[in-house]
Design a protein around this motif. Structure first.
Motif, PDB file in Angstrom:
ATOM      1  N   SER A 112      47.490  20.366  72.682  1.00 32.99           N
ATOM      2  CA  SER A 112      46.882  21.617  73.152  1.00 32.99           C
ATOM      3  C   SER A 112      47.852  22.748  72.846  1.00 32.99           C
ATOM      4  O   SER A 112      49.043  22.652  73.169  1.00 32.99           O
ATOM      5  CB  SER A 112      46.580  21.543  74.650  1.00 32.99           C
ATOM      6  N   MET A 113      47.332  23.804  72.225  1.00 29.85           N
ATOM      7  CA  MET A 113      48.218  24.880  71.753  1.00 29.85           C
ATOM      8  C   MET A 113      47.463  26.200  71.815  1.00 29.85           C
ATOM      9  O   MET A 113      46.224  26.231  71.765  1.00 29.85           O
ATOM     10  CB  MET A 113      48.694  24.593  70.323  1.00 29.85           C
ATOM     11  N   MET A 114      48.245  27.278  71.945  1.00 30.37           N
ATOM     12  CA  MET A 114      47.665  28.614  71.932  1.00 30.37           C
ATOM     13  C   MET A 114      47.271  29.015  70.509  1.00 30.37           C
ATOM     14  O   MET A 114      47.770  28.472  69.530  1.00 30.37           O
ATOM     15  CB  MET A 114      48.676  29.635  72.495  1.00 30.37           C
ATOM     16  N   VAL A 115      46.373  29.990  70.402  1.00 32.02           N
ATOM     17  CA  VAL A 115      45.925  30.512  69.105  1.00 32.02           C
ATOM     18  C   VAL A 115      47.112  31.120  68.363  1.00 32.02           C
ATOM     19  O   VAL A 115      47.894  31.875  68.945  1.00 32.02           O
ATOM     20  CB  VAL A 115      44.810  31.554  69.298  1.00 32.02           C
ATOM     21  N   GLY A 116      47.234  30.804  67.071  1.00 24.57           N
ATOM     22  CA  GLY A 116      48.267  31.383  66.217  1.00 24.57           C
ATOM     23  C   GLY A 116      49.559  30.615  66.194  1.00 24.57           C
ATOM     24  O   GLY A 116      50.409  30.879  65.337  1.00 24.57           O
ATOM     25  N   LEU A 117      49.750  29.651  67.102  1.00 20.06           N
ATOM     26  CA  LEU A 117      50.985  28.867  67.120  1.00 20.06           C
ATOM     27  C   LEU A 117      50.797  27.594  66.294  1.00 20.06           C
ATOM     28  O   LEU A 117      49.692  27.052  66.204  1.00 20.06           O
ATOM     29  CB  LEU A 117      51.367  28.515  68.562  1.00 20.06           C
ATOM     30  N   PRO A 118      51.858  27.108  65.640  1.00 23.13           N
ATOM     31  CA  PRO A 118      51.714  25.955  64.745  1.00 23.13           C
ATOM     32  C   PRO A 118      51.495  24.647  65.508  1.00 23.13           C
ATOM     33  O   PRO A 118      52.042  24.442  66.598  1.00 23.13           O
ATOM     34  CB  PRO A 118      53.034  25.950  63.971  1.00 23.13           C
ATOM     35  N   VAL A 119      50.691  23.805  64.895  1.00 21.55           N
ATOM     36  CA  VAL A 119      50.447  22.453  65.398  1.00 21.55           C
ATOM     37  C   VAL A 119      50.962  21.480  64.336  1.00 21.55           C
ATOM     38  O   VAL A 119      50.703  21.671  63.137  1.00 21.55           O
ATOM     39  CB  VAL A 119      48.949  22.222  65.671  1.00 21.55           C
ATOM     40  N   PHE A 120      51.669  20.462  64.747  1.00 26.66           N
ATOM     41  CA  PHE A 120      52.311  19.530  63.825  1.00 26.66           C
ATOM     42  C   PHE A 120      51.504  18.228  63.789  1.00 26.66           C
ATOM     43  O   PHE A 120      51.126  17.674  64.835  1.00 26.66           O
ATOM     44  CB  PHE A 120      53.750  19.243  64.255  1.00 26.66           C
ATOM     45  N   PHE A 121      51.229  17.773  62.548  1.00 26.25           N
ATOM     46  CA  PHE A 121      50.463  16.549  62.339  1.00 26.25           C
ATOM     47  C   PHE A 121      51.349  15.548  61.590  1.00 26.25           C
ATOM     48  O   PHE A 121      52.070  15.936  60.658  1.00 26.25           O
ATOM     49  CB  PHE A 121      49.197  16.827  61.511  1.00 26.25           C
ATOM     50  N   ARG A 122      51.237  14.293  61.970  1.00 23.08           N
ATOM     51  CA  ARG A 122      52.007  13.227  61.306  1.00 23.08           C
ATOM     52  C   ARG A 122      51.114  12.005  61.172  1.00 23.08           C
ATOM     53  O   ARG A 122      50.453  11.596  62.139  1.00 23.08           O
ATOM     54  CB  ARG A 122      53.277  12.894  62.083  1.00 23.08           C
TER      55      ARG A 122
END
Length: 732
Positions: A448-458
């Motif tokens: 869960s993240m705010m709009v515009g902040l990066p999300v990391f996928f692995r």
């Protein structure tokens, strides 16, 4: 005199009368004798010129041409004929030009040109050449007749264009030129007549090609006429310039160039002759020195040859000169020694990528030959029954459709021009094609993240394989990432919501990649909360009412009789004070306490608020005390923090406004309060010459200055230039 003049003018037609009257005229006018003599001399000269022309026209070997005027029939257009020369020697060609072109090419009219020597020609073009073979005077003319629609005409209404080309167009005397005529479209039974420009032609022929030799130097114009079965010109081609240059007495030395030198067996060798000569008719013949026949005589000074065996060869070139239809020797030749080296033993290796793959995957093969030779040919055997063709490139791609183990090798050889060429094979390599169960797991940090902040996928795949490729999709409408060997990705979402992110794996990349497994995770994206600024409460002034409580009557307890008559004192009422409330009094002026020390009921329209000690403060309905204030304080508005902050941030603006106001006040006070100087002009009669015309006018200017002004400037404005001369002086 007047009668004689009139008689002369009216009787000038007769020759004898002219002579008689001329004598009379000379007798009467002696001053005009010279003019009459000059006139007679001019008449004699003109007569002699006409006679000489007639004699010349009748000289043998001369053709004289004159036009014949033929009236045209009603409804038939007129065609005009012109010639390039009116008088030519016998045997020279005369060019006739017809106009307008629209009538000549019109199929509804038949235009016939008469040359005056008994020959005629039906015209389908605007220009024609005719040869007169005997001297004489000839009358030429043209006849235009409409075509009978029943009989028609045998000639098509449209005639093709013809284009003439010559090769070569620069020659030496005695050499041949090849002429070729080309029609714009097919035409039935067409004939050609080549005119070479040196007073010769080929005559009418069916072939569109001709050869001609020029015997003398100069520039010539050649063209070709096309005609039909009547051997009459229908249309003329363009004119081609032929330049016949003087022949060089002796060409320069010849040089033979060989590239490459030395050469390898099976490689191509370029032989080129270079000679210092401007002769356009040189021809070349090459000998290779390896028992192969020499080339034929050719115009190109270059040739190529491939040697099939190693050795040292003597290559040679001969230079000849074409004369008419034969080639004569120019005694010019050159030769060189050429070394042809044997080929070194060839080895080849084969690489493949990948060597392990799924069915339907593609493998890239690359062969490396040692030593490198660009003339090698390659043949790939992929081990699954399919074989490629011989090719000149060392790379190949192949797709395997079934699982299994395959042995692949490549063959290398020289081109087939080499005698006894054998192929060399590489060591085989193994390609494993099998079906593997692949899995992949996708992790999201943070989920869960705010709009515009990066999300990391692995992504984590199994089994581990360096050939594994990953492709990420983020579920927000953006394009999926390209296939990559990196299992990590970063993405920023631009809008709040729940998204399904996924990853796919494959064992190859590119358009042919086939996904083997995938994994999906949910990503929650929240909007960034917007902070709400805290409002500063505005204090509401409250009034503290002064209520008048009603007295509460209390009953006096009746003493209980006892067996023994005793007197019980009446208890004294006790007043319990209430903050801000005046205790009530009984009607007799006595204070009546509330039983049990409880609050008395408030009057209607008031409210009670508890006070310390269990008491209540009455408050007017609809009013509330301000926070932090005592009941006895009246409401008052104090400066809010926002006003103080605004003054603290913008203090410099107030300073500037105050300075401007002070400056304006100062200037206004200065204008009204500072004394202004006064002056009184006086007419100085002592030095003035007002009475004299043009005399000066003098003034005494007295200025009264304020005692506090130590310095000043003054002047006089006259309203016009040059009226008053101003002089300044100071009296202290």
């Amino acid at each position: 005199m007047d009668q004689s003049r009139r008689f002369l003018l009216t009787s000038i037609n007769g020759k004898l009368a002219l002579n008689a009257r001329l004598g009379l005229y000379l007798a009467m006018y002696p001053s005009a004798r010279l003019s009459i003599i000059l006139l007679i001399a001019s008449i004699v000269v003109v007569s002699l010129a006409i006679a000489a022309t007639a004699v010349i026209g009748q000289q043998p070997g001369t053709v004289s041409l004159r036009p014949r005027v033929t009236p045209s029939s009603p409804g038939v257009p007129t065609v005009k004929v012109t010639v390039d020369r009116l008088r030519v020697p016998v045997g020279n060609r005369v060019t006739f030009t017809l106009s307008p072109e629209s009538v000549v090419h019109n199929s509804q009219f038949r235009v016939t040109l008469f040359f005056g020597d008994g020959s005629q020609q039906e015209m389908h073009q605007t220009e024609v050449v005719h040869l007169y073979r005997s001297a004489g005077d000839y009358l030429y003319g043209v006849l235009v007749k409409p075509v009978d629609p029943q009989s028609g005409t045998s000639q098509p209404s449209r005639i093709p264009d013809v284009q003439l080309s010559a090769n070569p167009n620069r020659i030496a005397p005695g050499n041949q030129v090849n002429f070729t005529a080309q029609l714009s479209f097919r035409y039935p039974s067409v004939l050609y007549r080549f005119v070479f420009g040196d007073k010769t032609d080929s005559g009418w022929q069916a072939s569109p090609a001709a050869m001609h030799s020029y015997s003398s130097e100069g520039n010539y114009e050649a063209f070709v006429d096309i005609g039909g079965g009547k051997r009459e010109p229908l249309k003329r081609s363009n004119r081609v310039q032929i330049q016949v240059m003087p022949r060089q007495t002796q060409p320069g030395p010849v040089e033979l160039l060989v590239n490459p030198s030395p050469a390898d067996v099976g490689s191509q060798v370029i032989l080129k002759a270079r000679i210092d000569s401007r002769e356009p008719n040189l021809r070349y013949r090459f000998s290779y020195g390896d028992n192969s026949p020499p080339t034929a005589w050719q115009l190109n000074p270059q040739t190529a040859h491939t040697y099939s065996a190693a050795g040292t060869y003597t290559v040679q070139v001969e230079v000849g000169l074409m004369n008419l239809r034969a080639i004569g020797t120019a005694n010019r030749r050159a030769s060189r020694q050429l070394e042809v080296r044997p080929l070194l033993p060839i080895s080849v290796s084969l690489d493949a990528n990948p060597t392990r793959l799924e069915p339907g995957g593609s493998v890239s093969f690359k062969a490396t030959a040692n030593p490198a030779n660009r003339n090698l040919s390659y043949h790939f055997d992929f081990g699954d029954g399919s074989q490629g063709r011989w090719q000149t490139t060392p790379q190949a791609n192949h797709t395997y459709s079934k699982a299994g183990n395959y042995s692949v090798h490549v063959d290398v050889r020289l081109p087939a021009t080499r005698a006894g060429a054998r192929a060399v094979s590489s060591k085989p390599i193994s390609i494993e094609v099998r079906t593997t169960s692949y899995t992949v797991d996708l992790s999201v940090t943070p989920p869960s993240m705010m709009v515009g902040l990066p999300v990391f996928f692995r992504a984590t795949s199994a089994p581990a394989n360096p050939q594994t490729r990953y492709r990420f999709s983020f579920g927000d409408g953006s394009a999926p990432r390209a296939w990559s060997a990196r299992p990590n990705a970063t993405h920023s979402y631009t809008a709040a919501g729940n998204y399904s992110a996924s990853v796919e794996i494959a064992q190859s990349s590119g358009p042919s990649a086939k996904p083997l497994a995938s994994s999906t995770r949910q990503v929650s994206v929240q909007a960034i909360p917007t902070p709400t600024p805290a409002r500063t409460p505005t204090p509401t002034p409250t009034r503290t009412p002064k209520p008048t409580p009603k007295p509460t009557p209390t009953r006096t307890p009746t003493p209980t009789p006892t067996p023994y008559p005793t007197t019980s004192p009446t208890p004294r009422p006790t007043q319990t004070p209430t903050s801000g409330v005046t205790p009530g009094t009984s009607p007799g002026g006595t204070t009546t306490p509330s039983p049990g020390a409880t609050n008395s009921p408030s009057p209607a329209g008031t409210a009670s608020s508890p006070s310390p000690g269990g008491m209540s403060s009455p408050v007017i309905a609809g009013m509330s005390p301000s926070p932090g204030s005592s009941p006895n304080e009246t409401g008052s508005a104090s400066p809010t923090p926002s006003v103080l902050a605004g003054f603290r941030d913008n203090w410099w603006k107030y300073v500037i406004i105050a300075a401007i106001i002070l400056f304006a006040v100062y200037q206004t006070a200065k204008f009204f309060l500072v004394p202004r100087p006064k002056f009184v002009p006086h007419l100085d009669k002592g030095v003035s010459s007002v009475g004299k015309e043009g005399g000066p006018l003098g003034f005494d200017l007295q200025i009264k200055l304020d005692p506090d002004v130590s310095k000043g400037e003054y002047g006089i404005e006259t309203g016009g230039a040059g009226l008053i001369k101003s002089e300044r002086s100071s009296n202290g």
